[in-house]
Design a protein around this motif. Sequence first.
Motif, PDB file in Angstrom:
ATOM      1  N   UNK A 190       0.832  -1.206   0.000  1.00 27.18           N
ATOM      2  CA  UNK A 190       0.000   0.000   0.000  1.00 27.18           C
ATOM      3  C   UNK A 190       0.865   1.253   0.000  1.00 27.18           C
ATOM      4  N   UNK A 191       1.925   1.242   0.781  1.00 21.01           N
ATOM      5  CA  UNK A 191       2.806   2.418   0.833  1.00 21.01           C
ATOM      6  C   UNK A 191       3.418   2.715  -0.535  1.00 21.01           C
ATOM      7  N   UNK A 192       3.793   1.685  -1.261  1.00 22.36           N
ATOM      8  CA  UNK A 192       4.405   1.901  -2.571  1.00 22.36           C
ATOM      9  C   UNK A 192       3.414   2.262  -3.659  1.00 22.36           C
ATOM     10  N   UNK A 193       2.171   1.808  -3.509  1.00 20.42           N
ATOM     11  CA  UNK A 193       1.200   1.963  -4.600  1.00 20.42           C
ATOM     12  C   UNK A 193       0.265   3.155  -4.452  1.00 20.42           C
ATOM     13  N   UNK A 194       0.048   3.608  -3.215  1.00 14.30           N
ATOM     14  CA  UNK A 194      -1.022   4.590  -3.007  1.00 14.30           C
ATOM     15  C   UNK A 194      -0.760   5.905  -3.731  1.00 14.30           C
ATOM     16  N   UNK A 195       0.481   6.377  -3.723  1.00 11.34           N
ATOM     17  CA  UNK A 195       0.778   7.645  -4.408  1.00 11.34           C
ATOM     18  C   UNK A 195       0.564   7.504  -5.913  1.00 11.34           C
ATOM     19  N   UNK A 196       0.845   6.314  -6.472  1.00 13.38           N
ATOM     20  CA  UNK A 196       0.607   6.085  -7.898  1.00 13.38           C
ATOM     21  C   UNK A 196      -0.884   6.098  -8.198  1.00 13.38           C
ATOM     22  N   UNK A 197      -1.678   5.547  -7.280  1.00 11.09           N
ATOM     23  CA  UNK A 197      -3.129   5.566  -7.451  1.00 11.09           C
ATOM     24  C   UNK A 197      -3.647   7.003  -7.451  1.00 11.09           C
ATOM     25  N   UNK A 198      -3.151   7.819  -6.542  1.00 14.76           N
ATOM     26  CA  UNK A 198      -3.584   9.218  -6.477  1.00 14.76           C
ATOM     27  C   UNK A 198      -3.185   9.985  -7.736  1.00 14.76           C
ATOM     28  N   UNK A 199      -2.027   9.617  -8.322  1.00 10.46           N
ATOM     29  CA  UNK A 199      -1.536  10.296  -9.524  1.00 10.46           C
ATOM     30  C   UNK A 199      -2.066   9.673 -10.816  1.00 10.46           C
ATOM     31  N   UNK A 200      -2.886   8.637 -10.702  1.00  9.86           N
ATOM     32  CA  UNK A 200      -3.450   7.949 -11.877  1.00  9.86           C
ATOM     33  C   UNK A 200      -2.365   7.332 -12.754  1.00  9.86           C
ATOM     34  N   UNK A 201      -1.307   6.818 -12.140  1.00  9.19           N
ATOM     35  CA  UNK A 201      -0.185   6.272 -12.899  1.00  9.19           C
ATOM     36  C   UNK A 201      -0.100   4.759 -12.753  1.00  9.19           C
ATOM     37  N   UNK A 202      -0.086   4.075 -13.882  1.00 12.81           N
ATOM     38  CA  UNK A 202       0.149   2.624 -13.891  1.00 12.81           C
ATOM     39  C   UNK A 202       1.631   2.393 -14.155  1.00 12.81           C
ATOM     40  N   UNK A 203       2.339   1.830 -13.196  1.00 13.02           N
ATOM     41  CA  UNK A 203       3.773   1.594 -13.361  1.00 13.02           C
ATOM     42  C   UNK A 203       4.272   0.640 -12.282  1.00 13.02           C
ATOM     43  N   UNK A 204       5.536   0.245 -12.395  1.00 15.91           N
ATOM     44  CA  UNK A 204       6.171  -0.652 -11.431  1.00 15.91           C
ATOM     45  C   UNK A 204       6.912   0.152 -10.375  1.00 15.91           C
ATOM     46  N   UNK A 205       6.814  -0.278  -9.126  1.00 16.31           N
ATOM     47  CA  UNK A 205       7.628   0.338  -8.071  1.00 16.31           C
ATOM     48  C   UNK A 205       8.432  -0.753  -7.377  1.00 16.31           C
ATOM     49  N   UNK A 206       9.529  -0.338  -6.745  1.00 16.90           N
ATOM     50  CA  UNK A 206      10.388  -1.253  -5.991  1.00 16.90           C
ATOM     51  C   UNK A 206      10.302  -0.926  -4.511  1.00 16.90           C
ATOM     52  N   UNK A 207      10.404  -1.950  -3.672  1.00 17.90           N
ATOM     53  CA  UNK A 207      10.352  -1.757  -2.224  1.00 17.90           C
ATOM     54  C   UNK A 207      11.132  -2.881  -1.548  1.00 17.90           C
ATOM     55  N   UNK A 208      11.435  -2.667  -0.269  1.00 19.22           N
ATOM     56  CA  UNK A 208      12.121  -3.690   0.518  1.00 19.22           C
ATOM     57  C   UNK A 208      11.109  -4.423   1.382  1.00 19.22           C
ATOM     58  N   UNK A 209      11.158  -5.754   1.338  1.00 17.42           N
ATOM     59  CA  UNK A 209      10.300  -6.557   2.192  1.00 17.42           C
ATOM     60  C   UNK A 209      11.135  -7.694   2.765  1.00 17.42           C
ATOM     61  N   UNK A 210      11.207  -7.730   4.092  1.00 23.14           N
ATOM     62  CA  UNK A 210      12.015  -8.739   4.792  1.00 23.14           C
ATOM     63  C   UNK A 210      13.435  -8.810   4.233  1.00 23.14           C
ATOM     64  N   UNK A 211      14.017  -7.616   4.123  1.00 17.79           N
ATOM     65  CA  UNK A 211      15.421  -7.466   3.699  1.00 17.79           C
ATOM     66  C   UNK A 211      15.692  -7.883   2.258  1.00 17.79           C
ATOM     67  N   UNK A 212      14.656  -8.082   1.467  1.00 18.52           N
ATOM     68  CA  UNK A 212      14.826  -8.453   0.061  1.00 18.52           C
ATOM     69  C   UNK A 212      14.128  -7.431  -0.834  1.00 18.52           C
ATOM     70  N   UNK A 213      14.687  -7.248  -2.035  1.00 20.92           N
ATOM     71  CA  UNK A 213      14.094  -6.330  -2.996  1.00 20.92           C
ATOM     72  C   UNK A 213      12.848  -6.952  -3.631  1.00 20.92           C
ATOM     73  N   UNK A 214      11.793  -6.132  -3.701  1.00 21.22           N
ATOM     74  CA  UNK A 214      10.542  -6.590  -4.301  1.00 21.22           C
ATOM     75  C   UNK A 214      10.112  -5.607  -5.369  1.00 21.22           C
ATOM     76  N   UNK A 215       9.555  -6.137  -6.473  1.00 23.16           N
ATOM     77  CA  UNK A 215       8.966  -5.279  -7.501  1.00 23.16           C
ATOM     78  C   UNK A 215       7.486  -5.608  -7.631  1.00 23.16           C
TER      79      UNK A 215
END
Length: 277
Positions: A61-86
Amino acid sequence: MVSDQLYKELSNAINNHKKVALLTITSYADKELVGKKLLLMNDKRYVVDEDYSQELIEVLIEGAYSLLLQNKSKTFSARYQEEEMECFVEVFLPPLKLIVAGAGHVSEPVATIGQMLGFYVTVIDDREDFANQHRFPMADEVVCSSYIEYFRNVPLSPHTYILLLTRGHKFDVVSLQEILKREESIPDESRTKYIGMIGSRRRISGVFEQLKDEFTEHNFKNIFSPVGLDIGAETPEEIAISIFAEILSVKNASSGKPLKEKIPSYSKLKFRERKDR
């Protein structure tokens, strides 16, 4: 693959003209998470098709919510349990909604052009002889109701464009009252972007005079009246084109000025001299 539950929730959101985002994890060290999905609503409500850890949900939610507000469909990267996630975020926007209050002669070409431009067109009038599908076959919805009752309850959003083309000053007043009351306590970014009102200078002045003590000047900033751009429109069809020129300039945050102003002046060019015959 979208599960039946998520598909149902996604369909409901789209059918009810609500903005929503479908999140899909596309890359992660734990391959079992790849392909997992989450549906995110504009108010941060979410739907998942199986149990996810709260930590994972918060990261998504933290990675996607700003994209939802901006109406942007795209990929974001984030850290989850010390591993990179896309994660890929696909935003589904509700159709632009056009509410035409008043079913008179100008409203017919307005509804036709609105439908051509992809708006979800609703025509509202309090007269059964005017508010019917026979006169407005191009409209998605025709409502016969009092203006007060309709604008007191109809869902409004930044994707809603309103035209007050009613047959009289008093109907403009009561419609605006209901709209402005509802929008007075919400942030600017959540309000309707455009409220256009037709009428003579005298009629418009009368409407504003009745409302000026009830609302602040800030409430009136999204009201466009007289409606439309100045193209010398006279017929209902020309007036409709004038109105949509203004609506599109607001929607696209454009000036509405002639495109020729964006290129160098013709006066700086050296044309060949004209030879008299």
